[in-house]
Design a protein around this motif. Structure first.
Motif, PDB file in Angstrom:
ATOM      1  N   VAL A  77       0.966  -1.275  -0.005  1.00 24.21           N
ATOM      2  CA  VAL A  77       0.124  -0.138   0.029  1.00 24.21           C
ATOM      3  C   VAL A  77       0.819   1.100   0.143  1.00 24.21           C
ATOM      4  O   VAL A  77       0.662   2.113  -0.725  1.00 24.21           O
ATOM      5  N   LEU A  78       2.023   1.289   0.777  1.00 22.73           N
ATOM      6  CA  LEU A  78       2.991   2.200   0.553  1.00 22.73           C
ATOM      7  C   LEU A  78       3.525   2.467  -0.542  1.00 22.73           C
ATOM      8  O   LEU A  78       3.681   3.745  -1.132  1.00 22.73           O
ATOM      9  N   ARG A  79       3.873   1.434  -1.197  1.00 23.29           N
ATOM     10  CA  ARG A  79       4.430   1.626  -2.468  1.00 23.29           C
ATOM     11  C   ARG A  79       3.576   2.345  -3.570  1.00 23.29           C
ATOM     12  O   ARG A  79       3.944   2.877  -4.506  1.00 23.29           O
ATOM     13  N   PHE A  80       2.174   2.070  -3.277  1.00 26.67           N
ATOM     14  CA  PHE A  80       1.012   2.686  -4.179  1.00 26.67           C
ATOM     15  C   PHE A  80       1.037   3.955  -3.964  1.00 26.67           C
ATOM     16  O   PHE A  80       0.565   4.760  -4.932  1.00 26.67           O
ATOM     17  N   ILE A  81       1.054   4.454  -2.568  1.00 23.47           N
ATOM     18  CA  ILE A  81       0.752   5.934  -2.340  1.00 23.47           C
ATOM     19  C   ILE A  81       2.155   6.823  -2.382  1.00 23.47           C
ATOM     20  O   ILE A  81       1.670   8.014  -2.537  1.00 23.47           O
ATOM     21  N   MET A  95      -1.455  12.267   0.061  1.00 20.65           N
ATOM     22  CA  MET A  95      -1.069  11.130  -0.688  1.00 20.65           C
ATOM     23  C   MET A  95      -2.243   9.956  -0.577  1.00 20.65           C
ATOM     24  O   MET A  95      -2.204   9.251  -1.598  1.00 20.65           O
ATOM     25  N   CYS A  96      -3.010  10.026   0.567  1.00 26.83           N
ATOM     26  CA  CYS A  96      -4.066   8.702   0.373  1.00 26.83           C
ATOM     27  C   CYS A  96      -5.035   8.946  -0.647  1.00 26.83           C
ATOM     28  O   CYS A  96      -6.079   8.179  -0.665  1.00 26.83           O
ATOM     29  N   THR A  97      -5.218  10.397  -0.932  1.00 25.96           N
ATOM     30  CA  THR A  97      -6.254  10.478  -2.091  1.00 25.96           C
ATOM     31  C   THR A  97      -6.063   9.613  -3.361  1.00 25.96           C
ATOM     32  O   THR A  97      -6.695   9.334  -3.895  1.00 25.96           O
ATOM     33  N   ALA A  98      -4.755   9.141  -3.474  1.00 26.15           N
ATOM     34  CA  ALA A  98      -4.435   7.882  -4.390  1.00 26.15           C
ATOM     35  C   ALA A  98      -4.991   6.928  -4.328  1.00 26.15           C
ATOM     36  O   ALA A  98      -5.473   6.095  -5.432  1.00 26.15           O
ATOM     37  N   LEU A 149      -4.016  -2.695  -5.926  1.00 21.37           N
ATOM     38  CA  LEU A 149      -2.884  -2.207  -4.837  1.00 21.37           C
ATOM     39  C   LEU A 149      -1.962  -3.549  -4.922  1.00 21.37           C
ATOM     40  O   LEU A 149      -0.856  -3.465  -4.587  1.00 21.37           O
ATOM     41  N   LEU A 150      -2.546  -4.715  -5.244  1.00 24.80           N
ATOM     42  CA  LEU A 150      -1.694  -5.865  -5.277  1.00 24.80           C
ATOM     43  C   LEU A 150      -0.608  -5.964  -6.292  1.00 24.80           C
ATOM     44  O   LEU A 150      -0.717  -5.483  -7.320  1.00 24.80           O
ATOM     45  N   PRO A 151       0.436  -6.411  -5.772  1.00 23.32           N
ATOM     46  CA  PRO A 151       1.415  -6.562  -6.871  1.00 23.32           C
ATOM     47  C   PRO A 151       1.241  -7.462  -8.168  1.00 23.32           C
ATOM     48  O   PRO A 151       0.345  -8.282  -7.944  1.00 23.32           O
TER      49      PRO A 151
END
Length: 176
Positions: A76-80, A103-106, A115-117
């Motif tokens: 999740v961190l990688r995504f945002i 950032m969390c608006t992403a 979000l999954l790899p």
């Protein structure tokens, strides 16, 4: 062994070193409830669940309700977090607070699947009768801090009873 001290559960034996006899602890003795999500669930809601419960990840269920993979909090961190900050963490110092707050608006209007790899390792599973050593071996083999515990044998694909976390396994093995 020294018997079954209070708080360690039935069938738990300890040696003179304070460690639990590995063969006496089964998955059913270690299983805990753990939140699950589905790939089509709201990403922001799933992220809030991670944050509120201080979880390392969430179990993702397939269309049939069986555990399929884990959504790690780190993913999740990688995504945002912007890619340029991931590539050079020193740049995080120059990101202004208003951007950090947004950032969390992403995650808005996104699904867990996004979000999954791309490479989704299967969630390691064990059966309810598997020993602590078998669980530890599966965790080590899959580099996973969590395994799903299925009713019956792991190969049978029974319903998910919960999970065993590495922390819970170590706590019991060290007889804490």
């Amino acid at each position: 062994g020294q018997g079954s001290p209070a708080g360690r559960g039935p069938g738990t034996e300890t040696g003179g070193d304070g460690c639990v006899t590995v063969g006496s602890v089964r998955a059913r003795d270690l299983v805990i409830e753990f939140p699950t999500v589905r790939a089509d669930d709201d990403a922001l809601t799933a992220t809030r669940l991670l944050a509120e419960r201080h979880l390392p990840g969430l179990v993702v269920l397939d269309e049939d309700g069986r555990p399929s993979t884990v959504l790690p909090a780190s993913q999740v961190l990688r995504f945002i977090i912007p890619r340029y900050v991931q590539d050079d963490p020193a740049l995080a110092r120059v990101v202004d607070e208003s951007y950090a707050d947004r950032m969390c608006t992403a995650l808005a209007n996104r699904r867990v699947a996004e979000l999954l790899p791309r490479e989704r390792p299967p969630l390691p599973v064990v059966g309810e009768d598997d020993t602590a050593l078998e669980i530890a071996a599966v965790m080590a083999q899959h580099h996973s801090p969590v395994v799903a515990v299925l009713a019956g044998r792991a190969e049978g694909g029974g319903r998910m009873l919960g999970v065993v976390t590495a922390g819970r396994l170590l706590e019991r093995l060290l007889a804490l």
